[in-house]
Design an enzyme around this catalytic site. Sequence first.
Site, PDB file in Angstrom:
ATOM      1  N   ARG A 312       0.637  -1.226   0.251  1.00 61.21           N
ATOM      2  CA  ARG A 312       0.263   0.350   0.222  1.00 61.21           C
ATOM      3  C   ARG A 312       1.093   1.629  -0.006  1.00 61.21           C
ATOM      4  NH1 ARG A 312      -3.391   1.241   3.365  1.00 61.21           N
ATOM      5  NH2 ARG A 312      -4.449   2.312   1.604  1.00 61.21           N
ATOM      6  N   TYR A 316       0.175   3.233  -3.467  1.00 60.98           N
ATOM      7  CA  TYR A 316      -0.638   4.658  -3.198  1.00 60.98           C
ATOM      8  C   TYR A 316      -0.515   5.250  -2.330  1.00 60.98           C
ATOM      9  CZ  TYR A 316      -4.428   0.180  -3.808  1.00 60.98           C
ATOM     10  OH  TYR A 316      -5.016  -0.641  -3.707  1.00 60.98           O
ATOM     11  N   CYS A 342      15.160  -5.065  -3.770  1.00 62.11           N
ATOM     12  CA  CYS A 342      15.502  -4.088  -4.989  1.00 62.11           C
ATOM     13  C   CYS A 342      15.252  -3.545  -5.934  1.00 62.11           C
ATOM     14  CB  CYS A 342      16.415  -5.223  -5.637  1.00 62.11           C
ATOM     15  SG  CYS A 342      17.394  -6.278  -4.716  1.00 62.11           S
TER      16      CYS A 342
HETATM   17  N1  LLP Z   1     -17.276  -3.514  -2.711  1.00 64.00           N
HETATM   18  C1  LLP Z   1     -16.781  -3.647  -3.821  1.00 64.00           C
HETATM   19  C2  LLP Z   1     -17.235  -4.013  -5.464  1.00 64.00           C
HETATM   20  C3  LLP Z   1     -15.412  -3.621  -4.068  1.00 64.00           C
HETATM   21  O1  LLP Z   1     -14.870  -3.384  -5.087  1.00 64.00           O
HETATM   22  C4  LLP Z   1     -14.519  -3.260  -2.689  1.00 64.00           C
HETATM   23  C5  LLP Z   1     -13.220  -2.958  -2.576  1.00 64.00           C
HETATM   24  C6  LLP Z   1     -15.627  -3.543  -1.778  1.00 64.00           C
HETATM   25  C7  LLP Z   1     -16.583  -3.650  -1.251  1.00 64.00           C
HETATM   26  C8  LLP Z   1     -15.059  -3.247  -0.326  1.00 64.00           C
HETATM   27  O2  LLP Z   1     -14.502  -2.304   0.280  1.00 64.00           O
HETATM   28  P1  LLP Z   1     -13.874  -1.728   1.524  1.00 64.00           P
HETATM   29  O3  LLP Z   1     -15.445  -1.236   2.083  1.00 64.00           O
HETATM   30  O4  LLP Z   1     -12.476  -2.411   2.048  1.00 64.00           O
HETATM   31  O5  LLP Z   1     -13.465  -0.233   0.853  1.00 64.00           O
HETATM   32  N2  LLP Z   1      -5.906  -2.474  -2.838  1.00 64.00           N
HETATM   33  C9  LLP Z   1      -7.252  -1.160  -2.003  1.00 64.00           C
HETATM   34  C10 LLP Z   1      -9.132  -1.332  -1.738  1.00 64.00           C
HETATM   35  C11 LLP Z   1      -9.438  -1.303  -2.868  1.00 64.00           C
HETATM   36  C12 LLP Z   1     -10.455  -1.438  -2.979  1.00 64.00           C
HETATM   37  C13 LLP Z   1     -11.215  -2.457  -3.586  1.00 64.00           C
HETATM   38  N3  LLP Z   1     -13.048  -2.866  -3.940  1.00 64.00           N
HETATM   39  C14 LLP Z   1      -6.325  -0.095  -0.933  1.00 64.00           C
HETATM   40  O6  LLP Z   1      -5.008  -0.679   0.024  1.00 64.00           O
HETATM   41  O7  LLP Z   1      -7.101   0.829  -0.470  1.00 64.00           O
END
Ligand code: LLP
Length: 421
Positions: A312, A316, A342
């Site tokens: 992360r 990001y 690396c």
């Molecule tokens: N529902 C759908 C259709 C989604 O695409 C996602 C997350 C969630 C629920 C869950 O969202 P949350 O409640 O966790 O915000 N890798 C990124 C986050 C990517 C989220 C993708 N979709 C990070 O590390 O910040």
Amino acid sequence: MHNFHYKEGKLYCEDVSVEALADALGTPLFVYSHATLLRHITAYKEAFAEVPHLIAFAVKANSNIAVLRLFGREGGGADIVSGGELSRGLAAGIDPKKMVFAGVGKTKDELREGLRAGILMFNIESSQELIALDEVAKEMQVTAPVALRVNPDVNPETHPYISTGLKKSKFGIEIGKAVEQYKLARRLEHIEVVGIHSHIGSQLTKVKPFVDALSLVLELIEGLRAEGQDIRYWDIGGGLGITYDAEAPPLPKDLADALMPLLKKSGCHIILEPGRSLAGNAGILVTRVIYTKKGEAKNFVVVDAGMNDLIRPSLYEAYHDIRPVVANDRATELVDVVGPICESGDFLAQNRELAQMVPDELLAVMSAGAYAFTMSSNYNSRTRPPEVLVCRDRYDIIRKRETIDDLMRGEIIPAYLSDDS
Ligand code: LLP
């Protein structure tokens, strides 16, 4: 809120010393708190108690089957996005009737697997996908329950990589075209429309984008009903943010209070898909300092966890709080906390004030319960860390540390490259 706190200068997860865990199990190491996971799902359940609802945990946030099991036992379901996540949900004992299947690129095989398992509904993202699902359902002589994922074009005010509800986004069906797509769905013989879905982004720190987007969706639900299309399930997605640094995101209760008039008015069975807000602050990544290095322009703390373990910060520029596992009263210094990989992009923190560290000391990277292990890789041929679940004064390894055998499993040297060919 979480259950990581200092007792006499040492970091604990519930009643277990993080230092003792690192000594026993090695580092890097993911540690999750059972009490925090439980408290978070309870907070959602209580907040939305006034409407019939299902909390479908976004498996992509933390897909360990022990974590899924924990939520499943609390009545939770699963928001899945692949055949792999479906299998994990089933392995964890989650009722398929509590699973929703999202994603823009579900293959026919995955659609088939979902139908075979008998999931609650498919969240469909395009007309081609709708037609593919109809074909697969026809082959299998079943009817496929669907919701259409609509894209309300509301700015979630979060990082662009995790915004999903804008017009330019690959996700969902433009809200203006939804009525037409619902008509298509109704014409397809092996499709049964049961719901509607939207998800506008992740790490949202205000309720307004949720209210704006879901008000538009409610208007659409009413419009569809006026045309004779009933909508039973309203899947409002996930996206609620957590505190990584100084953010003060709404609590599930605040979100519920803001949305309740809309949700009640709809008369629908509500589905939520939280990921980060259930698991994020329930986990830490424990890492050991290997070296400290004074550069001309910067000071580095080189640790044994890298971007392969937690991507992360690199991906990001995300902020993760980093704390010494054993508190010290040394002066702080401005450092980059970097991994052994690396790549210059391999950092866990940049320009961070941190108490001076000495090799072999431990650091805890906070808020590493979501999108941490699940996004890890074997880059630089590094074995991935174990995951541990702490419950009061006990701990259980819920995923073993990978071995060198795991690393090369499945690799084959072709015969023509062998010495005697
Ligand atoms: N529902 C759908 C259709 C989604 O695409 C996602 C997350 C969630 C629920 C869950 O969202 P949350 O409640 O966790 O915000 N890798 C990124 C986050 C990517 C989220 C993708 N979709 C990070 O590390 O910040």
